[in-house]
Design a protein around this motif. Structure first.
Motif, PDB file in Angstrom:
ATOM      1  N   ASP A  92     -10.534  11.224  -1.146  1.00 58.78           N
ATOM      2  CA  ASP A  92      -9.266  11.431  -0.434  1.00 58.78           C
ATOM      3  C   ASP A  92      -9.034  12.909  -0.143  1.00 58.78           C
ATOM      4  N   LEU A  93      -9.388  13.762  -1.105  1.00 60.16           N
ATOM      5  CA  LEU A  93      -9.203  15.199  -0.901  1.00 60.16           C
ATOM      6  C   LEU A  93     -10.091  15.717   0.219  1.00 60.16           C
ATOM      7  N   LEU A  94     -11.346  15.259   0.261  1.00 60.63           N
ATOM      8  CA  LEU A  94     -12.255  15.718   1.311  1.00 60.63           C
ATOM      9  C   LEU A  94     -11.832  15.188   2.679  1.00 60.63           C
ATOM     10  N   ASP A  95     -11.478  13.914   2.744  1.00 58.68           N
ATOM     11  CA  ASP A  95     -11.004  13.355   4.021  1.00 58.68           C
ATOM     12  C   ASP A  95      -9.757  14.088   4.505  1.00 58.68           C
ATOM     13  N   GLY A  96      -8.839  14.349   3.585  1.00 54.30           N
ATOM     14  CA  GLY A  96      -7.624  15.045   3.960  1.00 54.30           C
ATOM     15  C   GLY A  96      -7.892  16.475   4.407  1.00 54.30           C
ATOM     16  N   THR A  97      -8.880  17.139   3.795  1.00 51.25           N
ATOM     17  CA  THR A  97      -9.202  18.519   4.177  1.00 51.25           C
ATOM     18  C   THR A  97      -9.639  18.598   5.625  1.00 51.25           C
ATOM     19  N   ARG A 104       0.845  -1.185   0.000  1.00 51.50           N
ATOM     20  CA  ARG A 104       0.000   0.000   0.000  1.00 51.50           C
ATOM     21  C   ARG A 104       0.884   1.241   0.000  1.00 51.50           C
ATOM     22  N   PRO A 105       0.414   2.322  -0.643  1.00 47.84           N
ATOM     23  CA  PRO A 105       1.217   3.558  -0.625  1.00 47.84           C
ATOM     24  C   PRO A 105       1.407   4.067   0.796  1.00 47.84           C
ATOM     25  N   ALA A 106       2.512   4.721   1.001  1.00 50.50           N
ATOM     26  CA  ALA A 106       2.813   5.259   2.329  1.00 50.50           C
ATOM     27  C   ALA A 106       1.827   6.369   2.680  1.00 50.50           C
ATOM     28  N   LYS A 107       1.477   6.450   3.949  1.00 51.91           N
ATOM     29  CA  LYS A 107       0.591   7.497   4.450  1.00 51.91           C
ATOM     30  C   LYS A 107       1.212   8.082   5.712  1.00 51.91           C
ATOM     31  N   PRO A 108       2.206   8.932   5.552  1.00 52.82           N
ATOM     32  CA  PRO A 108       2.834   9.514   6.742  1.00 52.82           C
ATOM     33  C   PRO A 108       2.001  10.607   7.377  1.00 52.82           C
ATOM     34  N   GLY A 109       1.008  11.139   6.652  1.00 53.76           N
ATOM     35  CA  GLY A 109       0.200  12.237   7.177  1.00 53.76           C
ATOM     36  C   GLY A 109      -1.273  12.049   6.896  1.00 53.76           C
ATOM     37  N   VAL A 110      -1.927  13.123   6.453  1.00 54.15           N
ATOM     38  CA  VAL A 110      -3.386  13.100   6.312  1.00 54.15           C
ATOM     39  C   VAL A 110      -3.844  12.414   5.028  1.00 54.15           C
ATOM     40  N   GLU A 132      -2.650   9.540   1.668  1.00 53.25           N
ATOM     41  CA  GLU A 132      -1.667   8.619   1.117  1.00 53.25           C
ATOM     42  C   GLU A 132      -0.905   9.307  -0.004  1.00 53.25           C
ATOM     43  N   LEU A 133       0.370   8.985  -0.121  1.00 54.68           N
ATOM     44  CA  LEU A 133       1.214   9.600  -1.137  1.00 54.68           C
ATOM     45  C   LEU A 133       1.034   8.855  -2.452  1.00 54.68           C
ATOM     46  N   ARG A 134      -0.045   9.145  -3.108  1.00 52.81           N
ATOM     47  CA  ARG A 134      -0.418   8.556  -4.386  1.00 52.81           C
ATOM     48  C   ARG A 134      -1.405   9.514  -5.048  1.00 52.81           C
ATOM     49  N   PRO A 135      -1.767   9.289  -6.318  1.00 53.62           N
ATOM     50  CA  PRO A 135      -2.821  10.112  -6.923  1.00 53.62           C
ATOM     51  C   PRO A 135      -4.119  10.024  -6.109  1.00 53.62           C
ATOM     52  N   LEU A 136      -4.723  11.174  -5.848  1.00 58.98           N
ATOM     53  CA  LEU A 136      -5.833  11.264  -4.900  1.00 58.98           C
ATOM     54  C   LEU A 136      -7.159  11.419  -5.633  1.00 58.98           C
ATOM     55  N   ALA A 137      -8.195  10.761  -5.100  1.00 65.56           N
ATOM     56  CA  ALA A 137      -9.555  10.920  -5.596  1.00 65.56           C
ATOM     57  C   ALA A 137     -10.258  12.017  -4.798  1.00 65.56           C
ATOM     58  N   LEU A 172      -4.309  20.402  -1.252  1.00 63.54           N
ATOM     59  CA  LEU A 172      -4.154  18.959  -1.440  1.00 63.54           C
ATOM     60  C   LEU A 172      -4.291  18.575  -2.912  1.00 63.54           C
ATOM     61  N   LEU A 173      -5.109  19.308  -3.663  1.00 61.42           N
ATOM     62  CA  LEU A 173      -5.200  19.064  -5.104  1.00 61.42           C
ATOM     63  C   LEU A 173      -3.879  19.377  -5.787  1.00 61.42           C
ATOM     64  N   GLN A 174      -3.198  20.422  -5.315  1.00 63.62           N
ATOM     65  CA  GLN A 174      -1.863  20.725  -5.829  1.00 63.62           C
ATOM     66  C   GLN A 174      -0.888  19.598  -5.524  1.00 63.62           C
ATOM     67  N   VAL A 175      -0.988  18.999  -4.309  1.00 66.57           N
ATOM     68  CA  VAL A 175      -0.153  17.845  -3.969  1.00 66.57           C
ATOM     69  C   VAL A 175      -0.437  16.689  -4.930  1.00 66.57           C
ATOM     70  N   ASP A 176      -1.713  16.466  -5.209  1.00 68.86           N
ATOM     71  CA  ASP A 176      -2.104  15.387  -6.123  1.00 68.86           C
ATOM     72  C   ASP A 176      -1.506  15.597  -7.510  1.00 68.86           C
ATOM     73  N   LEU A 177      -1.608  16.809  -8.049  1.00 67.03           N
ATOM     74  CA  LEU A 177      -1.079  17.072  -9.389  1.00 67.03           C
ATOM     75  C   LEU A 177       0.444  16.979  -9.422  1.00 67.03           C
ATOM     76  N   ARG A 178       1.095  17.406  -8.365  1.00 66.78           N
ATOM     77  CA  ARG A 178       2.555  17.296  -8.339  1.00 66.78           C
ATOM     78  C   ARG A 178       3.005  15.840  -8.176  1.00 66.78           C
ATOM     79  N   ILE A 179       2.204  15.015  -7.520  1.00 65.76           N
ATOM     80  CA  ILE A 179       2.518  13.580  -7.461  1.00 65.76           C
ATOM     81  C   ILE A 179       2.372  12.955  -8.844  1.00 65.76           C
ATOM     82  N   ARG A 180       1.321  13.341  -9.561  1.00 65.48           N
ATOM     83  CA  ARG A 180       1.085  12.766 -10.879  1.00 65.48           C
ATOM     84  C   ARG A 180       2.149  13.198 -11.892  1.00 65.48           C
TER      85      ARG A 180
END
Length: 403
Positions: free
Chosen positions: A86-91, A70-76, A78-83, A364-372
């Motif tokens: 995931d964005l709402l939960d992280g917010t 599973r992708p690592a989740k060190p914070g709010v 997971e470090l992977r492309p987010l749905a 968090l959407l910016q994090v998602d795009l930078r991961i992708r």
């Protein structure tokens, strides 16, 4: 069935012998065959502890499916492309992780700005409070407008440029309030990706260099969006004076095209305020980087922002209707100042929470795009145990855009 030929040329049919039959029966087991395999002709009983369907990350025994960690989740998140989920939960996880630079800060800033704006505009426009009743009591003759002019002069006793300056000052105050809310919230959201708490003071310290740039870029985008509106207004006056009602159709088409162009450009530049804080970019650098990161993701970003904005607007409208419900209670009209204070507080809180939700979601959407596009997940994992890393995770990550 096997066909054998004898020495005399006759054909003899022989059936294959069943190794499970008795030796006395035709086709019986011959000596030396040994016992049959345990599962021959039977199905093993099902194991109630094993499901035929693979669970999360656990394929059934004997299957050839590869098992990926599973992708690592060190914070709010997971470090992977987010749905979207995931964005709402992280917010909301960011709000729980760092409430001081997010919820508390937004409520205090918006409440202070709301009270100051109410007092200032109330003092400036107090003479105009009774304008409607004064206009209803004015009787104007066909050729005499002196009484009407006197009524307006009493309602607006100050020069026109003072009112224009007041409106501009209120606009700048709102932009400044947005910067004070968005800056610490963005820093807290980025730090929450590595489960790092953020205090109120730390949030402002990290966002302080970007606050003037946030005010500047919001003012710049406002003026850029105002230019086509003014051009359409001037063009409309010219066309209607020349063509009359025939100019209505082309003006509607031009207005629709301008609205689509502004919407398209707005989505492409939606990450600019986030990048000003998360990577300390210049305004020009943030504009170019947002344009590059959102390439190929326009519809996805538009859909996410639209859905969240609609939900927030509906919930905010429900909460904002509380003062109206209170005012409808018999006997509450005598407490006009109390109702006014309640209205200001409710509207301020709705504005604060709405701004926060959108800002943290965009972060968090910016994090998602930078991961992708840039494999930001690898950079964040590398910063977990790096004492020399920047206080904002991903601040110094290289731009390795794949687009």
């Amino acid at each position: 069935m096997t066909i054998h030929t004898t020495q005399q040329g006759h054909k003899v049919d022989s059936m294959p012998q069943d190794p499970t039959a008795s030796p006395d029966e035709p086709g019986g087991r011959q000596p030396g065959w040994g016992p049959p395999p345990p599962s021959w002709g039977s199905t093993p009983p099902p194991n109630p502890e094993q499901s035929p369907y693979p669970g999360p990350g656990l394929p059934p025994p004997g299957s050839w499916y590869p098992q990926f960690p599973r992708p690592a989740k060190p914070g709010v998140v997971e470090l992977r492309p987010l749905a979207l989920s995931d964005l709402l939960d992280g917010t909301f996880a960011v709000f729980r992780r760092s409430p001081m630079p997010t919820l508390v800060n937004a409520a205090v800033v918006q409440l202070a700005m709301g009270v100051l704006g109410l007092v200032f505009l109330g003092w400036l426009f107090e003479p105009a409070m009774g304008l409607e009743d004064a206009l209803l009591s004015v009787s104007v003759d066909a050729g005499d407008l002196g009484e009407l002019e006197g009524t307006f002069n009493e309602a607006f006793p100050y020069p026109w440029y003072l009112y224009a300056a007041a409106v501009l000052l209120v606009l700048l105050a709102q932009l400044f309030a947005y910067a004070l809310v968005a800056g610490p919230a963005t820093a807290a959201a980025m730090r929450a990706t590595l489960d790092r708490p953020t205090s109120w003071r730390q949030g402002y310290g990290l966002a302080r260099p970007a606050i003037p740039k946030l005010v500047g870029v919001e003012l710049l985008l406002f003026l850029v969006g105002l230019v086509p509106v003014l051009l359409l207004a001037v063009l409309g006056v010219l066309l209607f004076s020349a063509w009359g009602i025939g100019a209505l159709a082309p003006m509607l088409l031009l207005g629709f095209a301008a609205a689509l162009a502004l919407l398209w450009a707005g989505v492409r530049l939606t990450l600019v305020p986030v990048l000003l804080v998360s990577q300390s970019l210049t305004i020009r650098g943030a504009l170019a980087r947002s344009w590059r990161l959102t390439r190929g993701s326009w519809w996805r970003i538009f859909g996410i922002v639209l859905v969240v904005a609609l939900v927030v607007s509906v919930l905010g409208g429900i909460v904002a209707s509380i003062p109206g419900v209170v005012a409808s209670i018999p006997g509450s009209t005598g407490n006009a100042w109390l109702l006014l204070a309640l209205t200001v507080v409710v509207n301020v809180l709705v504005t604060a929470v709405s701004t926060l939700i959108m800002q943290v979601l965009l972060t968090l959407l910016q994090v998602d795009l930078r991961i992708r596009h840039e494999r930001l997940d690898q950079a964040l994992l590398g910063e977990l145990n790096d004492p020399a890393a920047h206080a904002i995770p991903g601040h110094d990550a290289a731009d390795r855009s794949l687009a």
